[in-house]
Design an enzyme around this catalytic site. Sequence first.
Site, PDB file in Angstrom:
ATOM      1  N   SER A 143     -39.067  22.338  -6.505  1.00  0.00           N
ATOM      2  CA  SER A 143     -38.128  21.405  -5.882  1.00  0.00           C
ATOM      3  C   SER A 143     -37.752  21.923  -4.508  1.00  0.00           C
ATOM      4  CB  SER A 143     -36.865  21.262  -6.737  1.00  0.00           C
ATOM      5  OG  SER A 143     -35.853  20.576  -6.036  1.00  0.00           O
ATOM      6  N   TYR A 157     -30.172  24.995 -11.300  1.00  0.00           N
ATOM      7  CA  TYR A 157     -31.427  24.321 -10.982  1.00  0.00           C
ATOM      8  C   TYR A 157     -32.069  24.941  -9.741  1.00  0.00           C
ATOM      9  CZ  TYR A 157     -34.600  20.374 -10.053  1.00  0.00           C
ATOM     10  OH  TYR A 157     -35.700  19.583  -9.830  1.00  0.00           O
TER      11      TYR A 157
END
Length: 269
Positions: A143, A157
């Site tokens: 990501s 995350y």
Amino acid sequence: MGSLNGKNVIITGAGSGIGKAAAINFVQQGARVVLVGRRKKVLDEVVNQLREQGGNAWSYQADITNKAEIDALVEWALRELGEIDILVNNAGSASKTLNAQWIEEAEWDQVQEVNMKAVFLLTKALLPSMLQRKNGTIITVSSLAALRPNLLGGAAYGAAKAAVRNFMTYLHNTFRNEGIRSTCILPGEVNTPIMDNRANPPLQSIRDHMVQPEDVADAILLCASLPVRTVIEELIVAPTFLRDVSGDLEISRWKNAPIAFRADDFNNK
């Protein structure tokens, strides 16, 4: 581009979003695809669609954070399909609590296990056969939060996606001369079901301008399709238009904060 016809592929998180779109792409190129996920019914629906279109696809339900289940998956795949040519680590999970000040240890650990530990377990299980043949492609969807961490994705995350990016670079630096191609793809905001879990879920009009699952799937296909002499080490796939997320960041800051802290914040405004 190199032909993917007859290549064997494992894709995690393949029941929806990027994983599903990637599975469709690979099957259309003649690859044989194993779709892995937690929800067997959802996987079967996708597999049935692919088979109706003449594709070769199988579903496999597994908890990819569990070593025993990963080992069973790889043993089954090697026995039923032969060697696995391409692994796509796509499954991901974000925490509901985004501020490191409030997140509990169990929630932190769960995010690390899905986004990092699962990639390690699958890679470790498949590496021996890939190294024996001196051929294999490992593509991991990380990501942009790995490079630009903030409250949108959350502390857990961002940390997990940075860790998996580091691991993919390690694989590239360590095994490239043994025929292993390792690629890390870093998407920006993607219009997938994970958006529904945001502290402030974006409106559809906003999601329409995000990167779409098919866009990332096309990037995965590009990385897998290049001749084996060539590897894309890292690829950023981001929305063209930059949106204002300042309001979302403030909402995310207080998501799941203790009531006393939220009350104090309100009273100080």
